[in-house]
Design a protein around this motif. Structure first.
Motif, short mmCIF file in Angstrom:
data_model
loop_
_atom_site.label_atom_id
_atom_site.label_comp_id
_atom_site.label_asym_id
_atom_site.label_seq_id
_atom_site.Cartn_x
_atom_site.Cartn_y
_atom_site.Cartn_z
N GLU A 5 -24.23 3.25 -58.32
CA GLU A 5 -23.07 3.03 -58.61
C GLU A 5 -22.74 2.52 -60.35
N GLY A 6 -22.61 2.05 -61.29
CA GLY A 6 -22.21 1.58 -62.11
C GLY A 6 -21.97 2.58 -63.21
N ALA A 7 -22.68 3.43 -62.99
CA ALA A 7 -22.20 5.25 -64.28
C ALA A 7 -21.35 5.83 -63.54
N TYR A 8 -21.32 5.41 -61.85
CA TYR A 8 -20.09 6.21 -61.14
C TYR A 8 -19.12 5.38 -61.83
N HIS A 9 -18.44 4.12 -61.67
CA HIS A 9 -17.57 3.00 -62.34
C HIS A 9 -17.20 3.47 -63.49
N GLU A 10 -18.15 3.63 -64.21
CA GLU A 10 -18.23 3.95 -65.45
C GLU A 10 -16.97 5.02 -66.20
N ARG A 46 -10.73 10.14 -56.40
CA ARG A 46 -9.71 9.69 -57.85
C ARG A 46 -10.23 10.45 -59.08
N VAL A 47 -11.50 11.05 -59.20
CA VAL A 47 -11.77 11.46 -60.43
C VAL A 47 -11.56 12.39 -60.43
N SER A 48 -11.89 13.97 -59.34
CA SER A 48 -11.31 15.01 -59.74
C SER A 48 -10.32 15.19 -59.01
N LYS A 59 -14.20 4.86 -65.07
CA LYS A 59 -13.10 3.66 -66.18
C LYS A 59 -12.95 4.37 -67.06
N ARG A 60 -13.12 5.29 -67.50
CA ARG A 60 -13.13 6.02 -69.16
C ARG A 60 -11.83 6.68 -68.81
N LEU A 61 -11.86 7.56 -67.56
CA LEU A 61 -11.10 8.26 -67.44
C LEU A 61 -9.31 8.07 -66.73
N LEU A 62 -9.60 7.23 -66.13
CA LEU A 62 -8.49 5.65 -65.51
C LEU A 62 -7.97 4.87 -65.52
N GLY A 63 -8.64 3.94 -66.33
CA GLY A 63 -8.28 3.14 -66.85
C GLY A 63 -9.10 1.94 -65.72
N GLU A 64 -9.60 2.43 -65.60
CA GLU A 64 -9.96 1.14 -63.82
C GLU A 64 -11.95 1.24 -63.39
#
Length: 236
Positions: free
Chosen positions: A223-228, A52-54, A231-236
């Motif tokens: 996992e927390g870092a990846y989720h962060e 999703r980030v990519s 969250k910053r890019l997609l707001g979730e």
């Protein structure tokens, strides 16, 4: 669109044929590797986040004139992409000394470089993806001068676009690795992925690492870092 037989399985992704000869489906895995596969593990949910980030970042780059392989995200883990022949080069752009560059040049990690650095590695796992210069690349037949000039232009433009975009999200782009491919008509486009697996992202306020270095260096809360980042890019 039908997903047909698997063509390839790499460290982070599987690639499948489809019923359209010009399109593939990429399926992102949770497997994590480091040091050319010597360290192995799993990062829960990584495949979903990287997919999703990519795609999110590639859409932004497309809008700004960078051609990419992205066609359509079809599930949390799967994306339809254009069929390309990957140019066997890892293209690395560095803004701040970190990782192998810091070791190689004896620089303290976190030192701002006096000039953006562009590096190429020859994609060959058995050889450990060695660092090469343009003369090696021409000798190997990996790319022509015109192709390499275009790749370098794209790499620097991508660096500017990504750095500016991420700065607004309090993320500092330390360095990143990208790959390019050729479509059947010979057009060079951005392929592979742009994710916490392939970029060093640091929080621009705290300096916290929000990328695969947390796995490589056993820093915890991977996992927390990846989720962060998601969250910053997609707001979730």
């Amino acid at each position: 669109m039908k997903k047909l037989e698997q063509l390839y399985e790499g460290k982070a992704k599987k690639v499948f044929k489809t019923d359209d000869p010009n399109l593939y489906i990429v399926d992102y895995k949770d497997d994590a590797t480091a040091f050319n596969g010597l360290k192995k593990g799993t990062i829960e949910g990584k495949g979903v986040i990287n997919n999703r980030v990519s795609n999110h970042l590639m859409k932004m780059l497309e809008k700004n004139g960078i051609p990419t392989h992205l066609v359509e995200e079809i599930s949390e883990r799967e994306t339809i992409v254009k069929k390309v022949t990957i140019i066997p080069l890892e293209v690395i752009v560095r803004n701040i000394a970190a990782g192998s560059l810091a070791k190689r040049l004896g620089m303290e990690e976190g030192t701002k470089l006096g000039h953006t650095v562009l590096e190429f590695c020859y994609k060959d796992d058995a050889l450990g993806d060695p660092l090469v210069n343009e003369y090696h690349i021409y000798a190997l037949g990996a790319a022509t001068k015109e192709e390499l000039d275009l790749i370098a232009d794209y790499a620097f433009k991508i660096n500017q676009l990504l750095s500016d975009y991420l700065k607004d999200l309090n993320i500092e782009l330390i360095d990143y690795k990208i790959e390019f491919g050729k479509t059947p008509d010979g057009t060079i486009i951005l392929a592979d992925e742009i994710s916490p697996d392939t970029c060093r992202f640091w929080d621009s306020v705290t300096g916290e690492k929000l990328d695969k270095d947390r796995f490589r260096r056993d820093l915890g809360n991977v996992e927390g870092a990846y989720h962060e980042i998601m969250k910053r890019l997609l707001g979730e």
